[in-house]
Design a protein around this motif. Structure first.
Motif, mmCIF file in Angstrom:
data_model
loop_
_atom_site.group_PDB
_atom_site.id
_atom_site.type_symbol
_atom_site.label_atom_id
_atom_site.label_comp_id
_atom_site.label_asym_id
_atom_site.label_seq_id
_atom_site.Cartn_x
_atom_site.Cartn_y
_atom_site.Cartn_z
ATOM 1 N N GLN A 1 0.804 -1.070 0.010
ATOM 2 C CA GLN A 1 -0.097 0.003 -0.055
ATOM 3 C C GLN A 1 0.799 1.386 0.055
ATOM 4 O OE1 GLN A 1 -3.126 -2.121 2.774
ATOM 5 N NE2 GLN A 1 -3.676 0.020 2.476
ATOM 6 N N SER B 1 0.676 4.469 1.168
ATOM 7 C CA SER B 1 1.058 5.192 2.289
ATOM 8 C C SER B 1 0.459 4.443 3.461
ATOM 9 C CB SER B 1 0.130 6.506 2.037
ATOM 10 O OG SER B 1 0.559 7.160 0.905
ATOM 11 N N LEU C 1 -2.084 8.979 6.067
ATOM 12 C CA LEU C 1 -2.442 10.091 5.535
ATOM 13 C C LEU C 1 -3.347 10.852 6.201
ATOM 14 C CD1 LEU C 1 -3.544 8.795 1.941
ATOM 15 C CD2 LEU C 1 -1.944 10.207 2.302
ATOM 16 N N LEU D 1 -6.070 5.833 -2.401
ATOM 17 C CA LEU D 1 -5.286 4.669 -1.944
ATOM 18 C C LEU D 1 -4.962 3.707 -2.908
ATOM 19 C CD1 LEU D 1 -7.275 4.397 1.649
ATOM 20 C CD2 LEU D 1 -5.530 6.260 1.079
ATOM 21 N N GLU D 2 -3.551 3.745 -2.744
ATOM 22 C CA GLU D 2 -3.164 2.715 -3.988
ATOM 23 C C GLU D 2 -2.667 1.345 -3.245
ATOM 24 O OE1 GLU D 2 -3.698 5.779 -6.826
ATOM 25 O OE2 GLU D 2 -3.522 3.571 -7.018
ATOM 26 N N CYS D 3 -2.859 0.414 -4.020
ATOM 27 C CA CYS D 3 -2.498 -1.054 -3.830
ATOM 28 C C CYS D 3 -1.950 -1.810 -4.690
ATOM 29 C CB CYS D 3 -3.559 -1.761 -3.080
ATOM 30 S SG CYS D 3 -3.293 -3.300 -2.715
ATOM 31 N N TRP E 1 -10.541 -4.321 -1.048
ATOM 32 C CA TRP E 1 -10.294 -3.063 -0.169
ATOM 33 C C TRP E 1 -11.308 -3.486 1.229
ATOM 34 C CZ3 TRP E 1 -6.760 0.126 0.577
ATOM 35 C CH2 TRP E 1 -5.914 0.593 -0.570
ATOM 36 N N SER F 1 -7.019 0.679 -6.909
ATOM 37 C CA SER F 1 -7.243 1.881 -6.100
ATOM 38 C C SER F 1 -8.534 2.093 -5.599
ATOM 39 C CB SER F 1 -7.021 3.126 -7.350
ATOM 40 O OG SER F 1 -5.614 2.711 -7.952
ATOM 41 N N TYR G 1 -7.393 1.467 6.495
ATOM 42 C CA TYR G 1 -7.733 0.549 5.355
ATOM 43 C C TYR G 1 -6.858 -0.355 4.800
ATOM 44 C CZ TYR G 1 -11.363 4.558 4.728
ATOM 45 O OH TYR G 1 -12.339 5.372 4.675
ATOM 46 N N CYS H 1 -5.607 -3.522 2.039
ATOM 47 C CA CYS H 1 -6.081 -4.010 0.802
ATOM 48 C C CYS H 1 -5.454 -5.483 1.006
ATOM 49 C CB CYS H 1 -5.098 -3.173 -0.108
ATOM 50 S SG CYS H 1 -4.917 -3.974 -1.864
ATOM 51 N N THR I 1 -3.051 1.342 5.544
ATOM 52 C CA THR I 1 -3.048 2.958 5.428
ATOM 53 C C THR I 1 -4.144 3.549 6.439
ATOM 54 O OG1 THR I 1 -2.647 2.943 3.040
ATOM 55 C CG2 THR I 1 -3.302 5.222 4.164
ATOM 56 N N LEU J 1 -5.926 6.554 7.499
ATOM 57 C CA LEU J 1 -6.101 7.620 7.068
ATOM 58 C C LEU J 1 -7.057 8.517 8.069
ATOM 59 C CD1 LEU J 1 -6.810 9.665 4.616
ATOM 60 C CD2 LEU J 1 -9.043 8.375 4.376
#
Lengths: 114, 113
Positions: B6, B8, B11, B21-23, B34, B75, B89, B91, B108, B110
């Motif tokens: 992931q 980050s 955040l 949010l990227e995975c 997710w 994402s 979060y 993934c 992540t 958040l």
């Protein structure tokens, strides 16, 4: 859809004792039941799983039992150690076809006191 | 070893911002997921994808969308972040039809202010 209930939400044991966590599920078509362990600040990781063609599975100090008739399954940890302290999640799904999502219980915080 | 990354760990965003949010997974897994993790509520599925450009709603999709343009990347998008989306979060990915073992990213956290 599937609904998974997990009990207890917290469990405190003395080192060396056994711990049992129980889950029930609602979808009679579910046939795959994994258990995940999440240590503090870490990601969940699979520790053991069972499929509906077996009633019990063991891996060293951990075991899982499944009762399909009653729609419940349990995690048993023997000779608990402080490093067993974590949150444990049960889950259920239908294995195969397009049914690959897991439905998780809400988790059990296990604390093993030295 | 399966690696789910992931982008980050932490955040901090403001209310109303668009958040991505990227995975990324490196094991050619078909399925990606997710989840949102909140104390006492366990792991709740937001969205999942079983193929590129395919997606399905999970249990709590409201306020979220997803994108899967490439097999390895999934994402999560918060179109207009709100304070009640403050959460952890996670993934996850799994191999495919007969292999349901899910491998999780580190998460992540958040915060929406």
């Amino acid at each position: 859809g599937e609904n998974v209930e997990q009990h207890p939400s917290t469990l405190s044991v003395q080192e060396g004792d056994s711990a049992v966590i129980k889950c029930t599920y609602s979808d009679s078509a579910s046939n795959y039941f994994p258990w995940y362990k999440q240590e503090l600040g870490k990601r969940p990781q699979l520790i053991i799983d069972i499929r509906s063609n077996v009633g019990e599975k063991k891996d060293q100090r951990i075991a899982v039992t499944l009762n399909k008739t009653a729609k419940h399954f349990s995690l048993h940890i023997t000779e608990t150690q402080p490093e067993d302290s974590a949150v444990y999640f049960c889950a259920a799904s239908r294995d195969g076809g397009s049914n690959y999502k897991l439905t998780f219980g809400k988790g059990t915080l296990l604390t093993v006191n030295p | 070893d399966v690696k789910v990354t992931q982008s980050s760990r932490y955040l901090v965003k403001r209310t109303g911002e668009k958040v991505f949010l990227e995975c990324v997974q490196d094991m050619d897994h078909e399925n990606m997921f997710w989840y949102r993790q909140d104390p006492g509520l366990g792991l709740r599925l937001i969205y999942f994808s079983y193929d590129v450009k395919m997606k399905e709603k999970g249990d709590i999709p409201e306020g979220y969308s997803v994108s899967r343009e490439k097999k390895e990347r999934f994402s999560l998008i918060l179109e207009s972040a709100s304070t009640n989306q403050t959460s952890m979060y996670l993934c996850a990915s799994s191999l495919g039809v007969t292999k349901n073992i899910q491998y999780f990213g580190a998460g992540t956290r958040l915060s929406v202010l």
